[in-house]
Structure formats: C-alpha cells, structure tokens
Design an enzyme around this catalytic site. Sequence first.
Site, mmCIF file in Angstrom:
data_model
loop_
_atom_site.group_PDB
_atom_site.id
_atom_site.type_symbol
_atom_site.label_atom_id
_atom_site.label_comp_id
_atom_site.label_asym_id
_atom_site.label_seq_id
_atom_site.Cartn_x
_atom_site.Cartn_y
_atom_site.Cartn_z
ATOM 1 N N HIS A 191 -10.988 -6.993 -1.776
ATOM 2 C CA HIS A 191 -10.516 -6.917 -3.150
ATOM 3 C C HIS A 191 -10.340 -5.481 -3.610
ATOM 4 C CE1 HIS A 191 -10.351 -11.038 -4.482
ATOM 5 N NE2 HIS A 191 -11.605 -11.287 -4.125
ATOM 6 N N CYS A 245 -5.510 -5.203 -3.522
ATOM 7 C CA CYS A 245 -4.672 -5.140 -4.711
ATOM 8 C C CYS A 245 -4.763 -3.768 -5.360
ATOM 9 C CB CYS A 245 -5.102 -6.217 -5.707
ATOM 10 S SG CYS A 245 -4.785 -7.890 -5.110
#
Length: 322
Positions: free
Chosen positions: A93, A145
């Site tokens: 992440h 991301c």
Amino acid sequence: MEEGKKRMAVLVGCNYPNTQNELHGCINDVLTMRDVLVNHFGLDLSHIQLLTDAPAGGSDHIMPTGANIKKALGEMIDQAEPGDVLFFHYSGHGTRIPSVKHGHPFRQDEAIVPCDFNLITDVDFRQLVNRLPKGASFTILSDSCHSGGLIDKEKEQIGPSTITARGSAHSDDHKPKSIPFATILQHLSSLTSICTHEIGTHLLELFGSEASLKFRLPLHDGSILWPELLKPDDGILLSGCQANETSADMSPSPGGGGKAYGAFSNAVQTVLKEHSGQLSNRQVVMMARERLQANGVEQHPCLYCSDKNADAVFLWQPQENN
C-alpha cells in the site's frame, strides 16, 4: 560492469493478511522479482534481502515494519562503494499525507505503508539517495498507490499522462493498493488515544526515533536540511503510477488458477523476461505502460531520475560478454 562491483537488493512485499487492508499479490511480486534478479541479472542470492509480512521461504523471516525496511536499506547503502548497483522493490500500500513543508498547506506528499503503519515518506527516500556514494546507483521500483514522486525533488522524466485518469482496472479482479489518509489517521489514533489530526504526532508517539524524518526534523522548503537536493544524483524511481493514481493488485479469475500479482510488478517482470538485451530505465517504464494499457489497466508508470540515468541501462546490467 567492472569486476568486483556489487549488486544488492532489498525486496519488500506487504499483503497485510487478516486485516481490512489485505492485498494478495504483493509477496508473489517480490518472490518473482527475486527470481528475475538471480536468473536474468545474475545477482547473488546472498545479496538479496527479502522482507514479507507472511513467511515466504527462507529461514530468516523479517517482518516489513518501517524500522526494519529503513534498516535494511540503510545497511545496503552503508555497504555501497562507487560503481555498485542497489535496488529496492516495494509492493504494498501507498498513501498521500498533508505536506508539512512551509508554504505548502494544500500539497500532499507520498509515502509507503509498512505492515506496522510506520510510514516511510518521500523525504526518507531522499535522505537515503543523498547518502549514496558517488558513482553508485540506487533504483527504486515502487508498486504502490500514489508512488509518483516518492523520492523528494527527483527530476521527472516520464510523468503524468496527457490522458487524465485515476488509475483503476476495467475489471472486477483488482484492488487498489491505497489506504486513505483518514483510515491511517484513525488506526494510529486508536493506538495512541491522542485527539489530533496531526499524523506526525501519532507517529512520533508510537515510533519515536524510528518515525519518518518528515516529522522529526524541520524541513521548511527542504533547502536548509537538504542543500544538495537539486544536484543531479543517481537515485532512480520507477513508480507504478502517477502521484494522483492508484496501482492495481490483481487477483486470478475464480476457478481459473494462477497467482495474484501487482499489475505494475508483473508488467516490468514480463518486459524484462521478454527482452534478453539491455533496456534503459526509460524503455522499461514505457514498455510497462504499454503492457498495462493493452491489459486495460488505467495506471501510468512514471520515471524520476537525472537526464543521464533516464537512458542508462536498467540496473546497469553487465554486457553479455562479461
């Protein structure tokens, strides 16, 4: 490459198992990359350190906490000598956090999210690049991301696409590798019981000296703390997407077999396997972009580095006759 020069790698895969943030392909990504580094680039397995948040083979399992990741990267850089090639592959992440820099109240900065939520920020990666001995290179491949710009103030070579799109695959077999800032703040607040929206306060309370430099030192505009920021350096960032986009964690079709994987990691690994010759950093990113587009994945990998390194060979692969 000259004889005796080292090539070292730190590979980090975070699946966040048994949490609401769980991903499925990140550990697979770094295991595949380890094979690519050994079989395609000839790295010595003993020069590759693997950190995953679930056992993934090998007797020395190290959890990818913020402190452990920074320790592994710091030790790799401390061992580096002129001419050495360093590589960091992160799959997990990413997030964006409000800038703490003076004069940028609405700007957001980039960070990766280790398994313990001790964020590693763009300033931390800048500090690591600044420690690099002259003549050594440090390539970061971040399949996360908001990874565009993950090395603070690194020059953009391939950046935001002329087609504005927030990254998302056109299918139901993916999950964005993003944790919203509000979710991170809520999680950290539950651990500290401190009532504040200043994320740095929570990180300093929980992790102290292991928290990001972004929250431990006054940055102002960056020029005081990092006077050498704007000089060309040998930091190289291949990001899975633009700063305002998400990267996809792809799951296999039900009943179809196969393994989960990160869309960007898979694209890069496929490109490297399909081309036996040397590819430049620019070529790797552009070919990965093309492969993602062909697969209907709307994220745009980017390249940040000096002009010289944009056309340098990816990982400075040695000549085939060496």
